[in-house]
Design a protein around this motif. Structure first.
Motif, PDB file in Angstrom:
ATOM      1  N   TYR A  25      72.998  60.675  20.073  1.00 52.93           N
ATOM      2  CA  TYR A  25      71.861  61.491  20.631  1.00 52.93           C
ATOM      3  C   TYR A  25      71.027  62.152  19.474  1.00 52.93           C
ATOM      4  CZ  TYR A  25      75.122  65.440  20.642  1.00 52.93           C
ATOM      5  OH  TYR A  25      76.069  66.530  20.474  1.00 52.93           O
ATOM      6  N   GLU A  26      71.747  62.754  18.282  1.00 55.30           N
ATOM      7  CA  GLU A  26      70.812  63.383  17.351  1.00 55.30           C
ATOM      8  C   GLU A  26      70.130  62.372  16.703  1.00 55.30           C
ATOM      9  OE1 GLU A  26      71.924  65.824  13.272  1.00 55.30           O
ATOM     10  OE2 GLU A  26      73.430  65.129  14.484  1.00 55.30           O
ATOM     11  N   ASP A  27      70.542  61.230  16.394  1.00 51.54           N
ATOM     12  CA  ASP A  27      69.490  60.329  15.946  1.00 51.54           C
ATOM     13  C   ASP A  27      68.312  59.962  16.786  1.00 51.54           C
ATOM     14  OD1 ASP A  27      68.991  57.884  13.876  1.00 51.54           O
ATOM     15  OD2 ASP A  27      68.899  57.066  15.625  1.00 51.54           O
ATOM     16  N   ARG A  28      68.630  59.796  18.114  1.00 48.86           N
ATOM     17  CA  ARG A  28      67.646  59.444  19.076  1.00 48.86           C
ATOM     18  C   ARG A  28      66.597  60.702  19.195  1.00 48.86           C
ATOM     19  NH1 ARG A  28      67.750  54.945  22.180  1.00 48.86           N
ATOM     20  NH2 ARG A  28      69.936  54.856  21.744  1.00 48.86           N
ATOM     21  N   ALA A  29      67.062  62.117  19.056  1.00 49.13           N
ATOM     22  CA  ALA A  29      66.161  63.213  19.009  1.00 49.13           C
ATOM     23  C   ALA A  29      65.259  63.198  17.972  1.00 49.13           C
ATOM     24  CB  ALA A  29      67.151  64.324  19.283  1.00 49.13           C
ATOM     25  N   ALA A  30      65.773  63.023  16.615  1.00 47.55           N
ATOM     26  CA  ALA A  30      64.775  63.081  15.582  1.00 47.55           C
ATOM     27  C   ALA A  30      63.844  62.012  15.726  1.00 47.55           C
ATOM     28  CB  ALA A  30      65.733  62.629  14.373  1.00 47.55           C
ATOM     29  N   PRO A  86      57.059  67.116  27.660  1.00 42.02           N
ATOM     30  CA  PRO A  86      56.727  66.565  26.304  1.00 42.02           C
ATOM     31  C   PRO A  86      55.678  65.509  26.166  1.00 42.02           C
ATOM     32  CG  PRO A  86      58.738  65.891  27.004  1.00 42.02           C
ATOM     33  CD  PRO A  86      58.206  66.704  27.923  1.00 42.02           C
ATOM     34  N   LEU A  87      55.039  65.250  25.286  1.00 43.34           N
ATOM     35  CA  LEU A  87      53.932  64.241  25.038  1.00 43.34           C
ATOM     36  C   LEU A  87      54.714  62.868  25.214  1.00 43.34           C
ATOM     37  CD1 LEU A  87      51.014  63.662  24.669  1.00 43.34           C
ATOM     38  CD2 LEU A  87      51.344  63.749  22.205  1.00 43.34           C
ATOM     39  N   ALA A  88      55.904  62.852  24.716  1.00 44.64           N
ATOM     40  CA  ALA A  88      56.800  61.446  24.451  1.00 44.64           C
ATOM     41  C   ALA A  88      57.838  61.642  25.618  1.00 44.64           C
ATOM     42  CB  ALA A  88      57.580  61.427  23.294  1.00 44.64           C
ATOM     43  N   LEU A 114      61.397  63.157  18.621  1.00 49.68           N
ATOM     44  CA  LEU A 114      60.279  64.088  17.989  1.00 49.68           C
ATOM     45  C   LEU A 114      59.302  63.366  17.001  1.00 49.68           C
ATOM     46  CD1 LEU A 114      63.094  67.024  17.589  1.00 49.68           C
ATOM     47  CD2 LEU A 114      61.205  66.982  19.405  1.00 49.68           C
ATOM     48  N   ALA A 115      59.704  62.788  16.309  1.00 47.83           N
ATOM     49  CA  ALA A 115      58.716  62.162  15.418  1.00 47.83           C
ATOM     50  C   ALA A 115      57.796  61.443  16.229  1.00 47.83           C
ATOM     51  CB  ALA A 115      59.541  61.205  14.555  1.00 47.83           C
ATOM     52  N   ALA A 116      58.166  60.689  17.350  1.00 48.05           N
ATOM     53  CA  ALA A 116      57.348  59.779  18.015  1.00 48.05           C
ATOM     54  C   ALA A 116      56.000  60.472  18.527  1.00 48.05           C
ATOM     55  CB  ALA A 116      57.758  58.838  18.990  1.00 48.05           C
ATOM     56  N   GLY A 117      56.631  61.983  19.285  1.00 45.24           N
ATOM     57  CA  GLY A 117      55.781  62.762  19.932  1.00 45.24           C
ATOM     58  C   GLY A 117      54.920  63.364  18.810  1.00 45.24           C
ATOM     59  N   ILE A 118      55.200  63.678  17.862  1.00 49.35           N
ATOM     60  CA  ILE A 118      54.371  63.943  16.531  1.00 49.35           C
ATOM     61  C   ILE A 118      53.306  63.177  16.201  1.00 49.35           C
ATOM     62  CG2 ILE A 118      54.113  65.141  14.199  1.00 49.35           C
ATOM     63  CD1 ILE A 118      56.954  66.338  14.883  1.00 49.35           C
ATOM     64  N   GLU A 119      53.680  61.957  16.000  1.00 45.30           N
ATOM     65  CA  GLU A 119      52.987  61.024  15.626  1.00 45.30           C
ATOM     66  C   GLU A 119      51.893  60.514  16.667  1.00 45.30           C
ATOM     67  OE1 GLU A 119      53.385  56.088  14.130  1.00 45.30           O
ATOM     68  OE2 GLU A 119      54.766  56.933  15.879  1.00 45.30           O
TER      69      GLU A 119
END
Length: 424
Positions: A334-339, A52-54, A342-347
């Motif tokens: 881990y659910e909060d961290r995953a969100a 992944p990008l992140a 994922l947002a960091a990778g998209i950003e």
């Protein structure tokens, strides 16, 4: 008066006695594999198994990274994978699937070389494969190393003996992983010719593990289910194996994608869990979401807006990002961290697209200037898990590689962008 051979034999015997006594009588932990490792991520150099990008965010939580795979792995893509991992605050070791993947460069860069030994396969998987590896190290790697290090030729006899010494030392430094393969439908089972008749009962697995620790001195006992979770059977085997060994580390791999299963094998005695496929799944997931976000969000969308979009678009707990992070049992929520990840990778992806859109007449100098004179995508989020200077270096490395790939620019010393799933 004892001869030199007698003295060496005495010293060798004394060394063995000290080593065995330290491990058994004094209970000293002399295993070079750190006991603190409880989660290991397998990163496959195969081009289809992307990151992944992140990836620095995700890998900041794993104890170590194992670089290696079962197919389409080469010396080149193995070195490229180590390039990508450079700078991260996580140790990476090399698990070669073929003898030719062992090189002096990779050996120097890896924490150690992990040599697989299949305990319940055919003799070729235990003896023949290892023999090919020893031959390669002795006849190819070691002589090249000696020729490179010697200031001038010393003659074939002395150089031959030095090569033998270098090969023996390299293998002495290696870590040996004694595999017990329990999924006959896996690629690992096919390569080692493990059939249904070779599957072990918990008692047999214990006996094999004890032989590996005592006779083979294997640093790791690896219970491998390759892509499927072993369930109660794996728990029973782990309980027996950990009862039988005291010095070898016990690892479990296969089908782990939730906290319950990861915790169950750790509770059964595994020192570490091994996760691979679900990590690579994060890359495809992140790339798909980034492509959707590029169509639905502004290029300058803020992180909070992106996270809200992620939570509206997918069920985060069902994402590969959440499943991967759930296998690291000391990661809270881990659910909060995953969100967030994922947002960091998209950003980062949206920022990369915006950066690329402002480049004209691209060449190496232009790309380097663009990155040097603009905020670097990913730098701020990477700084949450890396030192600021390292975060900058890693973010710049990823950004330059993806821009160079997009504009088809040959950029010296760039990481191989095709290992990262994002495409601009």
């Amino acid at each position: 008066m004892p001869g030199l051979a007698d003295i060496v034999q005495t010293v060798d015997s004394l060394g063995a006695a000290i080593s065995i006594g330290g491990r058994t009588l004094l209970s000293l932990d002399t295993n070079p594999v750190p006991a603190r490792w409880d989660h290991i991520t397998k990163v496959d150099p195969e081009e289809e198994k992307q990151l992944p990008l992140a990836y620095p965010l995700y890998l900041s939580h794993t104890s170590a990274v194992s670089v290696g795979g079962s197919r389409d792995v080469t010396e080149q893509n193995t070195a490229e994978t180590f390039d990508i991992l450079d700078g991260l605050d996580v140790p990476a070791f090399h698990e070669p699937s073929e003898a030719t993947h062992v090189t002096e460069e990779i050996r120097d860069r890896a924490e150690f070389m992990a040599v697989p030994e299949v305990l319940n396969g055919d003799s070729e998987s235990l003896v023949g494969t290892l023999g090919k590896g020893v031959e390669h190290v002795k006849e190819d790697v070691a002589p090249g190393l000696i020729a490179e290090k010697l200031p001038l030729p010393l003659g074939s006899t002395i150089e031959g003996r030095l090569s033998d010494f270098a090969a023996s030392w390299m293998l002495h430094e290696a870590v040996f992983e004694a595999y017990i393969i329990m999924n006959v439908d896996s690629a690992a089972a096919r390569e080692a010719n493990v059939t249904a008749e070779d599957l072990l009962t918990p008692r047999e697995a214990k006996q094999h593990a004890m032989a590996a620790e005592t006779h083979l001195e294997s640093e790791v006992i690896y219970l491998e289910y390759s892509g499927t979770f072993g369930g109660e059977e794996a728990v029973d085997i782990l309980e027996e194996v950990t009862d039988g060994v005291s010095w070898s580390r016990v690892w479990y791999g296969g089908g782990l994608d939730n906290r319950e299963n990861a915790q169950s094998v750790l509770d059964a005695g595994a020192d570490a869990v091994i996760v691979g496929n679900v990590f690579h799944d994060v890359a495809e997931e992140e790339a798909d979401l980034a492509a959707q976000a590029a169509e639905q969000l502004d290029s300058d969308a803020g992180r909070d807006d992106i996270r809200e979009w992620v939570e509206d678009t997918v069920d985060v707990v069902e994402t590969s990002a959440a499943r991967y992070l759930s296998t690291i049992v000391d990661v809270p929520d881990y659910e909060d961290r995953a969100a967030r990840y994922l947002a960091a990778g998209i950003e980062m992806y949206l920022q990369l697209q915006a950066l690329a859109s402002g480049v004209t007449d691209a060449d190496a100098a232009t790309l380097r200037s663009t990155v040097a004179n603009n905020p670097v995508p990913g730098e701020s989020v990477f700084a949450d898990v890396l030192d600021q200077d390292v975060a900058t270096d890693v973010a710049e490395s990823i950004t330059l590689a993806l821009l160079a790939e997009y504009f088809d620019v040959d950029l010296a010393d760039s990481i191989a962008a095709h290992h990262v799933a994002a495409e601009l």
